[in-house]
Structure formats: C-alpha cells, structure tokens
Scaffold this active site. Structure first.
Site, PDB file in Angstrom:
ATOM      1  N   SER A  44       0.852  -1.115   0.056  1.00 29.88           N
ATOM      2  CA  SER A  44       0.036   0.058  -0.164  1.00 29.88           C
ATOM      3  C   SER A  44       0.839   1.249  -0.019  1.00 29.88           C
ATOM      4  CB  SER A  44      -0.983   0.125   1.129  1.00 29.88           C
ATOM      5  OG  SER A  44      -1.921  -1.153   1.264  1.00 29.88           O
TER       6      SER A  44
HETATM    7  N1  SAH Z   1      -0.960  -4.473   4.077  1.00 29.20           N
HETATM    8  C1  SAH Z   1      -0.148  -4.642   2.818  1.00 29.20           C
HETATM    9  C2  SAH Z   1      -1.068  -4.621   1.722  1.00 29.20           C
HETATM   10  C3  SAH Z   1      -1.179  -5.750   0.611  1.00 29.20           C
HETATM   11  S1  SAH Z   1      -2.310  -5.636  -0.570  1.00 29.20           S
HETATM   12  C4  SAH Z   1       0.818  -4.025   2.732  1.00 29.20           C
HETATM   13  O1  SAH Z   1       1.428  -3.178   3.310  1.00 29.20           O
HETATM   14  O2  SAH Z   1       1.937  -4.711   1.991  1.00 29.20           O
HETATM   15  C5  SAH Z   1      -3.711  -6.541   0.148  1.00 29.20           C
HETATM   16  C6  SAH Z   1      -3.411  -7.946   0.386  1.00 29.20           C
HETATM   17  O3  SAH Z   1      -4.697  -8.567   0.821  1.00 29.20           O
HETATM   18  C7  SAH Z   1      -2.800  -8.798  -0.707  1.00 29.20           C
HETATM   19  O4  SAH Z   1      -1.623  -9.419  -0.459  1.00 29.20           O
HETATM   20  C8  SAH Z   1      -4.165  -9.984  -1.082  1.00 29.20           C
HETATM   21  O5  SAH Z   1      -3.674 -11.112  -1.219  1.00 29.20           O
HETATM   22  C9  SAH Z   1      -4.728  -9.760   0.525  1.00 29.20           C
HETATM   23  N2  SAH Z   1      -6.089 -10.287   0.385  1.00 29.20           N
HETATM   24  C10 SAH Z   1      -6.949 -10.097  -0.347  1.00 29.20           C
HETATM   25  N3  SAH Z   1      -8.074 -10.689   0.015  1.00 29.20           N
HETATM   26  C11 SAH Z   1      -7.936 -11.371   1.051  1.00 29.20           C
HETATM   27  C12 SAH Z   1      -8.527 -12.091   2.059  1.00 29.20           C
HETATM   28  N4  SAH Z   1     -10.016 -12.539   1.745  1.00 29.20           N
HETATM   29  N5  SAH Z   1      -7.898 -12.566   3.097  1.00 29.20           N
HETATM   30  C13 SAH Z   1      -6.836 -12.364   3.465  1.00 29.20           C
HETATM   31  N6  SAH Z   1      -6.092 -11.550   2.577  1.00 29.20           N
HETATM   32  C14 SAH Z   1      -6.630 -10.928   1.509  1.00 29.20           C
END
Ligand code: SAH
Length: 213
Positions: A64
């Site tokens: 993010s």
């Molecule tokens: N907090 C992370 C953001 C990553 S983007 C960072 O700072 O890097 C969002 C993430 O949510 C992705 O890795 C994606 O695989 C995950 N995601 C999407 N749907 C999800 C779900 N139902 N349960 C758990 N994770 C999920």
C-alpha cells in the site's frame, strides 16, 4: 540489501510529506521514519521505496501507498498491547507499522506465495506478529476474538459481518469499502448491537477476494 543513513534521510522526508498531507499522529510518523520500507520491496524498486506510492509485490498484489498505511493506522488509534487483526498481510509493511505501535498483531493472507515469503521475511527481520495465518480474511479470526481493532488492507465489496462481530465494545474496524474505488470507512462498536460509522475519502486497493482454498 542494507539500511543506511541515506535511507533514513529519505524516510524522514517521506514522513514530512505525509504530515503535509494531513497525518498528525507522531507515533505513526515515527513508525514511518523507522521502518525500512525498501526492504519490503523487490530490490528493483529500492530507489522508489520512499516515494508516496504503491508498488507491485508479486502475485498481482501491491504494497500500500505510505499515506494509506499511515491514514489507516491513525484511524485505528492503536495503544500498546492492543490486540489487532490485519486482513491482507501482503508485504508485511503495515504489519511492521502496527508492531512499531506495540500492538499484538494477528495477520491473515490468502495468497500462499506471499504468506510464505512474508512469514520468512518477518523471521529474518526479527518482526514478531503473534500469528501469521494463511486463510480467508472474510471470516476474521474467531479463535482469537475479540479484538481492539481490525484493519482490512484490501478493497472490500461489502463489510463482512464476522469482522464487526469480532470487535470488543469500543473496538474499531477500518475497512476500505467499494468495487472500483473504495471509501475508507471506520466502524466503532458502541454496544453489543450498535456500531457508529464514519466515512473518509476515497482510495484504491487491490480487491479483497473470497477464499479459494
Ligand atoms: N498490508 C499490505 C497490503 C497488501 S495488498 C502491505 O502493506 O503490503 C492487500 C493484500 O490482501 C494482498 O496481499 C491480498 O492477497 C490480500 N487479500 C485479498 N483478499 C484477502 C482475503 N480474503 N483474506 C486475506 N487476505 C486477502
């Protein structure tokens, strides 16, 4: 890759940019100044790590944007020893911010490749979430509930009821809600059955997907 004074200088600049954009929590800004974001990215993005931008982290996911991480972290109002559930571990950067705020962090990721990679990275770096879970964030984590706060870091098409149900009274859920674009939404549980809802600006996240396992 190493962490150097040059990186630290870039982090200080980034924290100033976030403060200019409206982040006021000194604790959150301190976390931004401390956590080596470049180590959470592939080395090809190292030079860009301290721009206020999202970047690809593999498996079609992104780390993010720092402003988004800071904004969500501020809304959570984390206090030391708060039990916090994170949905979407991704690169682990948001997790590291929560740990810096001295929360007890439980973090769920549904992409196996990322789950493994980031779990290994936490160990290597000495970051210690209480639990890293491979699973579906739509269900929350009933075995560890209730939580002081829950943060969703993927765009949710709707607000999953289990997440609201797993909040303590007074607990907060911060969740970006929407399909193409998401409205940052804060729910505070005011009683067993009541929630106060506040909406903030619009953001763009990768989608929160329903489980495939
Ligand atoms: N907090 C992370 C953001 C990553 S983007 C960072 O700072 O890097 C969002 C993430 O949510 C992705 O890795 C994606 O695989 C995950 N995601 C999407 N749907 C999800 C779900 N139902 N349960 C758990 N994770 C999920």
């Amino acid at each position: 890759m190493k962490d150097t004074l040059k990186h630290k200088g870039m982090r200080n600049k980034l924290a100033n940019i976030l403060a200019d954009k409206g982040i006021v929590s000194t604790k959150v800004l301190e976390a931004i100044k401390t956590i080596p974001r470049h180590l959470f990215l592939d080395s090809s993005f190292e030079d860009h790590a301290y721009q206020d931008k999202a970047f690809p982290i593999g498996a079609e996911q992104t780390i993010s944007q720092p402003f988004t991480v800071a904004f969500q972290s501020e809304l959570l109002e984390v206090e030391p020893d708060h039990k916090v559930l994170e949905i979407g571990t991704g690169s682990g950067y948001q997790t590291a911010v929560l740990l810096h705020l001295r929360a007890k962090v439980y973090t769920i990721e549904r992409q196996q490749e990322l789950f493994k990679k980031t779990s290994r990275f936490f160990t290597k770096m000495g970051y210690r979430p209480k639990k890293t879970i491979f699973g579906d964030g739509y269900k929350g984590l009933p075995t560890e509930a209730p939580f002081d706060s829950i943060i969703v870091t993927a765009g949710a098409p709707f607000v999953p009821n289990p997440l609201l149900a797993q909040l303590k009274i007074g607990g907060k859920l911060v969740i970006p809600v929407g399909l193409d674009e998401q409205i940052m939404t804060l729910f505070t549980r005011t009683s067993e059955k009541e929630f106060e809802k506040k909406e903030f600006g619009s953001f763009r996240f990768v989608p929160m997907l329903e489980d495939k396992n």
